[in-house]
Design an enzyme around this catalytic site. Structure first.
Site, PDB file in Angstrom:
ATOM      1  N   LYS A 113      -2.737  -2.046   1.464  1.00 52.55           N
ATOM      2  CA  LYS A 113      -1.978  -1.689   0.266  1.00 52.55           C
ATOM      3  C   LYS A 113      -0.860  -0.758   0.679  1.00 52.55           C
ATOM      4  O   LYS A 113      -0.981  -0.004   1.651  1.00 52.55           O
ATOM      5  CB  LYS A 113      -2.877  -0.950  -0.739  1.00 52.55           C
ATOM      6  CG  LYS A 113      -2.365  -1.038  -2.158  1.00 52.55           C
ATOM      7  CD  LYS A 113      -2.637  -2.419  -2.707  1.00 52.55           C
ATOM      8  CE  LYS A 113      -2.598  -2.477  -4.200  1.00 52.55           C
ATOM      9  NZ  LYS A 113      -3.335  -3.668  -4.681  1.00 52.55           N
TER      10      LYS A 113
HETATM   11  N1  GLU Z   1      -1.615  -6.572  -5.813  1.00 54.09           N
HETATM   12  C1  GLU Z   1      -2.504  -7.643  -6.100  1.00 54.09           C
HETATM   13  C2  GLU Z   1      -3.950  -7.169  -6.034  1.00 54.09           C
HETATM   14  O1  GLU Z   1      -4.232  -6.016  -6.218  1.00 54.09           O
HETATM   15  C3  GLU Z   1      -2.244  -8.874  -5.268  1.00 54.09           C
HETATM   16  C4  GLU Z   1      -2.333  -8.716  -3.795  1.00 54.09           C
HETATM   17  C5  GLU Z   1      -1.862  -9.926  -3.007  1.00 54.09           C
HETATM   18  O2  GLU Z   1      -1.575 -10.955  -3.617  1.00 54.09           O
HETATM   19  O3  GLU Z   1      -1.778  -9.795  -1.794  1.00 54.09           O
HETATM   20  O4  GLU Z   1      -4.864  -7.945  -5.888  1.00 54.09           O
END
Ligand code: GLU
Length: 414
Positions: free
Chosen positions: A105
């Protein structure tokens, strides 16, 4: 340890599941800490000619199962602690739905509502440049998250491509379709929340027809979750975002709410009956969908929650003390790593399409999304019943069993 630390919450959830499944102490030790976290501070030229320094992060939590995957958020509350927790949750989420990914993240501490489009572009390009040494289609693949969109991903992809000297569409997901973004990606997280709600209702032998729903947060996740649930026959009777809350006991016309957010970026100008935005959590509804930020349902306010079903559209909306309260009240809580996994499931399809250059039709994307969600939910439901644990602990166990198996085969280097 600070009790309000979300990374602490993530570790508590891990430890609870690890105890329930007798996970080896050594592996718990490994999984309690992020593999890598990069902090960057960088200057951005503002529209008025001045310079502002921003701080950003990228955490790669665990890459045992493959390249790390996860969104990038732009928000004033972004911190190292938050990014670590979110990256841990991505690790468990990708393993739970059996994607060949680890978890990551990123985030930049900023208030996007006070940045112009030009400032957002310069911030995104500079942030991408600063974290570029750890990005790549085989190492770490960003995607949208809170206050980032397909446009943000287009800038990230272009910046990365400028440095490598060739166009690299598989370095990010959630791109505009013209750049190789997958059909169905934008709707995927909300669609997934609705599908998982439907699966739970089926298990409980209940019908979604006329079921009442309250949705906290009306961004990409909350908006589409409400849309697909109302298409399935449910009644969306309360909604909120950071700008305000609204009620309609007869059920909202969801496309009207979505149009308001499209035009004004928030719900505030919607011409309906207003309520305090926090009230959305306490409505007497069949289903509550927290689809905003972490730590919304805590020990102090959990007793006020009346819904008997909570489907977590957001990441980490329920604190562990709230889990205890809800469990004792017999509330079914479908955890974030299951409920909102639709986004990363279609991100994986987007990455595969970009790597191979072979693009799927929307029906194929949606069919694969639904199949993976239904299989994963079934595994969680079975595990919960077999071990008599909550759906959250069951989801963690399914995910951790997969991660543990990979760690066992790979062994410890050196
Ligand atoms: N931000 C989204 C999540 O928390 C998607 C992450 C992604 O598609 O890599 O799952």
């Amino acid at each position: 340890m600070d009790k309000t630390s979300v990374a602490h919450i993530a570790r508590m959830q891990l430890e609870k599941a690890a105890r329930a499944m007798n996970l080896s102490e050594d592996l718990v030790t490994v999984l309690k800490c992020p593999k890598r976290i990069l902090q960057v501070t960088f200057p951005v030229k503002r529209d008025d000619g001045t310079v502002t320094c921003f701080t950003g992060y990228r955490c790669q939590y665990n890459d045992a199962r493959g390249p790390t995957k996860g969104g990038v958020r732009y928000h004033p509350n972004v911190s190292a602690d938050e990014v670590i927790a979110l990256a841990a949750w991505m690790t468990w989420k990708c393993a739970l739905v059996d994607l060949p990914y680890g978890g990551a993240k990123g985030g930049v501490v900023c208030d996007p509502t006070h940045l112009s489009e030009g400032e957002m572009e310069r911030l995104t390009r500079r942030y991408t440049t600063e974290i570029m040494p750890i990005l790549g289609p085989h190492s770490d693949i960003p995607a949208p998250d809170v206050f980032t969109t397909s446009k943000t991903m287009a800038w990230m992809m272009d910046t990365y491509s400028m440095f490598t000297g060739h166009t690299e569409p598989s370095v990010v997901t959630g791109k505009p379709e013209a750049l190789g973004g997958s059909l169905g990606r934008k709707e995927a997280t909300g669609r997934g929340v609705a599908i998982i709600t439907r699966e739970l209702f089926t298990k409980l032998k209940r019908s979604l027809e006329g079921a009442t729903v309250a949705v906290q947060g009306f961004g990409n996740v909350g908006g589409y979750a409400a849309f697909f649930l109302s298409e399935m026959g449910a009644k969306i009777i309360a909604v909120s975002d950071s700008s305000g809350g609204f009620v309609n006991p007869d059920g909202f016309n969801v496309p009207e709410l979505m149009r308001c957010v499209d035009e004004h970026t928030c719900l505030a100008p919607y011409p309906g009956e207003k309520m305090d935005k926090d009230e959305v959590l306490y409505k007497d509804v069949d289903v509550l969908i927290p689809a905003a930020l972490e730590n919304q349902i805590r020990g102090d306010n959990a007793p006020r929650v009346q819904a008997k079903i909570i489907v977590e559209g957001a990441n980490g909306p329920t604190a562990p003390e709230a889990d205890e309260v809800l469990e004792s009240k017999g509330v079914h809580v479908v955890p974030d790593i299951m409920a909102n996994s639709g986004g990363v499931i279609v991100s994986h399809l987007e990455w595969v399409q970009a790597m191979t250059g072979l693009y799927m039709g929307e029906d194929e994307v949606n069919g694969r999304l639904e199949g993976r969600l239904v299989r994963s939910f079934e595994a969680v439901w079975r595990k919960a019943h077999e071990l008599r644990v909550s759906l959250r602990t069951a989801a963690y166990i399914v995910a951790l069993e997969r991660i543990a198996e990979v760690h066992r085969y790979r062994g410890l280097f050196p």
